[in-house]
Design an enzyme around this catalytic site. Structure first.
Site, PDB file in Angstrom:
ATOM      1  N   GLU A   1       0.809  -1.218   0.000  1.00 58.21           N
ATOM      2  CA  GLU A   1       0.000   0.000   0.000  1.00 58.21           C
ATOM      3  C   GLU A   1       0.842   1.268   0.000  1.00 58.21           C
ATOM      4  OE1 GLU A   1      -0.750  -2.695   1.676  1.00 58.21           O
ATOM      5  OE2 GLU A   1      -2.762  -3.214   1.016  1.00 58.21           O
TER       6      GLU A   1
ATOM      7  N   HIS B   1     -11.857  -5.913   8.350  1.00 58.26           N
ATOM      8  CA  HIS B   1     -12.614  -5.721   7.102  1.00 58.26           C
ATOM      9  C   HIS B   1     -13.911  -4.988   7.407  1.00 58.26           C
ATOM     10  CE1 HIS B   1      -9.875  -8.981   6.062  1.00 58.26           C
ATOM     11  NE2 HIS B   1     -10.110  -8.767   4.780  1.00 58.26           N
TER      12      HIS B   1
END
Lengths: 384, 337
Positions: B69, B138
């Site tokens: 990322e 999540h």
């Protein structure tokens, strides 16, 4: 390209033998041999330029005319001069804190003293050091955190290795536009432990992006020696894990740095991908000038003495003598090496070098600080 | 026989389709736009937001990135620095932490530290939010971190129309933006709607009044907007008229719409699914109390997730999150204050 460090390993210093006076010459000398006499003399002069910038700022601070932390590039100037000399103005660079001279050396060529040349002027760079409005970044962040989109210098933050992914993105865009620019990023050996270093070099390797990552291995990441930051014998060995070449250069020898960096640059420009170039050197002072006293305690005096034995100015001078480019008399003219800022005087440097810095400093001192309300400006680009 | 001209059938589109359209239309309109993220090319994205994009625009403009990322954000910054408009996908917004330094220190500050020389048109978007059993990593709504980092737009649409219009606006804004998509809304058929045929944007910094009312103002964004609307329906049965405001964009924030509503209702409840401490609900309440104190007839209320992570199994998850019932109960207390 073989997945091995492209060096003649037998001659190369490992972590604990850096700056060994016996190390002078390395194998591939293609780019080194292409340098003209004028090139060599100019690079020699630029070493004085970088050294005098460092010496002068320390003097200015001791005189009380300058605030802020200084991160000295003393003893590491050959890395900057050697790596920048062969770049094109379309190439990008991404210097960090110990690379301050890079800002006025990029695109310097033979015209560094001319105000309207390519690249940033010494006036702009000094304005940044003094925190004045004529800094390229209007003195909004300190020291080396400047850059220029127009001059193709990426603006760094304090987060080390953080500009490598940015550099990769910059040249990805350039390739999309049909350009052939290369980006040269600078980092210390300590930065190679950062996760983002690996993320970014890996990305560049996968896409064969023209990213040359110079590692200035000065043996010390602030107060931590390289052996506690890197388990491979050479930092350049990290390249193996990415499937890219890792070069090792003698960071004290401006011509060897030039040779290795240009090998990496042309490799990148031809579309073959990124490289790591480890330049072996030694940090002369502390991490910053606030750290000078402590650095004399956490580092063995013998190590410091050894690390500074091969001053890049002296090494270059000897090469010029060997090549017959200067006479013995000329070699005696300016002896700047082996002297700390308090010992060096203006007489140790070519007068044009002193004049150059004087013009930058005088300009900076006459430049005002930015208006206070600028502190609240430019958070967002105003919407159209 | 004369051909019978038939009007094209206008089908309702869901939130995910709206996002897909925004990205592909902007890619088609702007040859300098690039998309990058994990699995966005060959796979078409973990949720399918970029399905077909690489087929249409090629591998150079739709980049499958390594699981990295920081490299994704950093490369986005570099691409934008060199003239590109960038859409960067976080596979889940939870994973944005791995690129956090590049966002808050590198990207958010770039315009500021260059005194306006550089601006970065980068939208970092990704699926966010709880209520789906996604567990700790999540399910997050971590918008507050980015609201607290000057230089970033922060956007969170709750309808297909807004998803498309806000994403287009963000891509054209010229500033970096963190774009929170509500993954529980991606394929929710009840909210599918007919989208305009023509190009449109929803401007950043404009709230939407989703339901008008006179007794209490419910302010929210994302999935909680629907909880507020359900609560408003319940409250109506109990004789309480609730106005529901969807702020849509957190930075910049449309204070005027909130204050205008407050002038009618004099009571406010702010609902978000992020934790309470230093969350965005607290920011809205703070602005109300410091700038519109005279409009208040009751203390402002925050309904947020408990100050906990989001647990996995349903009873635990629902226990820590805002619910319709909590909103109704708070509204009743507030109007009786």
């Amino acid at each position: 390209m073989p997945l091995q460090t492209t060096t003649d390993a037998a001659e190369l210093p490992s972590h604990d033998q850096v700056s060994d006076p016996g190390i002078r010459h390395f194998a591939t000398k293609r780019y080194r041999d292409s340098l003209t006499k004028e090139d060599c003399l100019e690079m020699f002069r630029q070493l004085y330029l970088a050294r005098y910038f460092d010496v002068r700022l320390i003097k200015e601070k001791k005189r009380g005319r300058l605030r802020g932390t200084l991160y000295s590039s003393h003893n590491q100037e050959a890395i900057l001069v050697g790596s920048l000399f062969g770049l094109r103005s379309t190439d990008w660079i991404s210097p960090i804190h110990r690379d301050m001279p890079a800002f006025f050396l990029k695109d310097a060529k033979f015209q560094w003293a001319e105000l309207d040349r390519m690249g940033l002027s010494i006036q702009q760079v000094c304005s940044q050091v003094w925190g004045r409005v004529d800094s390229p970044g209007r003195a909004r962040d300190n020291w080396s955190h400047i850059g220029s989109k127009e001059k193709r210098i990426i603006h760094s933050t304090s987060m080390l290795a953080g500009t490598i992914p940015v550099a990769a993105g910059v040249v990805y865009a350039d390739r999309m536009n049909g350009g052939d620019a290369v980006v040269v990023t600078y980092n210390g050996e300590g930065s190679t432990a950062q996760g983002v270093f690996h993320e970014a070099v890996n990305f560049a390797a996968v896409h064969k992006l023209p990213v040359v990552t110079i590692i200035e291995n000065n043996q010390w990441a602030y107060g931590t020696p390289v052996r506690l930051g890197c388990a491979t014998p050479d930092v350049a060995d990290r390249a193996k894990g990415f499937g890219i070449p890792g070069y090792i250069a003698d960071g004290q020898d401006v011509f060897d740095v030039y040779d290795k960096v240009m090998s990496a640059v042309e490799f990148a420009r031809s579309g073959q991908g990124p490289s790591i170039v480890e330049c072996k050197t030694f940090r002369a002072y502390g991490h910053g000038d606030h750290d000078d006293d402590r650095a004399n305690k956490y580092r063995d005096p013998a190590e410091i003495e050894h690390g500074r034995l091969r001053d890049p100015i002296a090494v270059c001078r000897q090469s010029l003598l060997d090549l017959g480019y200067i006479s013995a008399e000329e070699a005696e003219m300016f002896i700047a090496e082996g002297k700390n800022a308090s010992e060096a005087t203006n007489e140790d440097f070519p007068p044009e070098v002193v004049d150059y810095l004087n013009s930058g400093i005088e300009f900076a001192l006459a430049s005002p600080q930015p208006e206070a309300e600028e502190g609240g400006m430019w958070v967002f680009k105003e919407s159209k | 026989m004369a051909a019978i001209a038939s009007a094209p059938v206008q089908t309702k589109k869901n939130y995910l389709t709206a996002l897909k359209e925004a990205i592909s239309e902007e890619m088609a309109a702007n040859g300098d736009m690039v998309c990058l993220g994990e699995d966005i090319g060959q796979l078409g994205g973990a949720f399918g937001v970029t399905e077909g994009l690489q087929d249409s625009f090629g591998t150079q403009r739709v980049i499958d990135m390594p699981i990295a990322e920081a490299a994704i954000i950093g490369a986005s910054v570099g691409l934008a620095l060199n003239g590109k408009t960038v859409m960067a996908e976080m596979q889940f917004i939870d994973f944005i932490t791995c690129g956090f330094d590049q966002i808050v220190n590198m990207m958010a500050t770039y315009h500021y530290r260059t005194a306006g020389e550089v601006n970065l048109p980068v939208v970092v978007r990704g699926p966010a939010g709880a209520y789906g059993g996604g567990a700790l990593y999540h399910s997050q709504m971590n918008e507050a971190w980015f609201c607290n980092s000057p230089g970033l737009r922060v956007v969170c649409p709750s309808t297909p129309y807004d998803a498309k219009g806000l994403l287009k606006a963000a891509l054209r804004d010229g500033n970096p933006c963190i774009f929170f998509e509500i993954k529980e809304l991606y394929r929710r058929s009840e909210i599918a709607e007919i989208l305009p045929e023509d190009d449109y944007i929803v401007p950043l910094g404009k709230a939407a009044v989703r339901r008008e009312g006179t007794d209490v103002t419910l302010v929210s964004y994302g999935q909680n907007v629907y909880h507020c609307l359900q609560a408003a329906t319940e409250l109506e049965k109990l004789g309480v008229s609730a106005e529901v405001i969807d702020i849509r964009s957190l930075v910049p924030l449309d204070e005027e719409t909130i204050f205008a509503s407050l002038a009618k209702t004099n009571r406010i409840i702010v609902v978000n699914e992020a934790p309470m401490t230093c969350g965005f609900a607290g920011e809205i309440v703070s602005r109300v109390t410091t700038k519109a104190f005279d409009l208040l007839d009751a203390p402002p209320v925050r309904i947020t997730r408990l100050d906990t992570p989001v647990p996995w199994v349903k009873p635990l998850e629902l226990f820590v999150l805002p619910s319709v019932e909590r909103i109704v109960q708070s509204a009743l207390q507030t109007v009786r204050y």
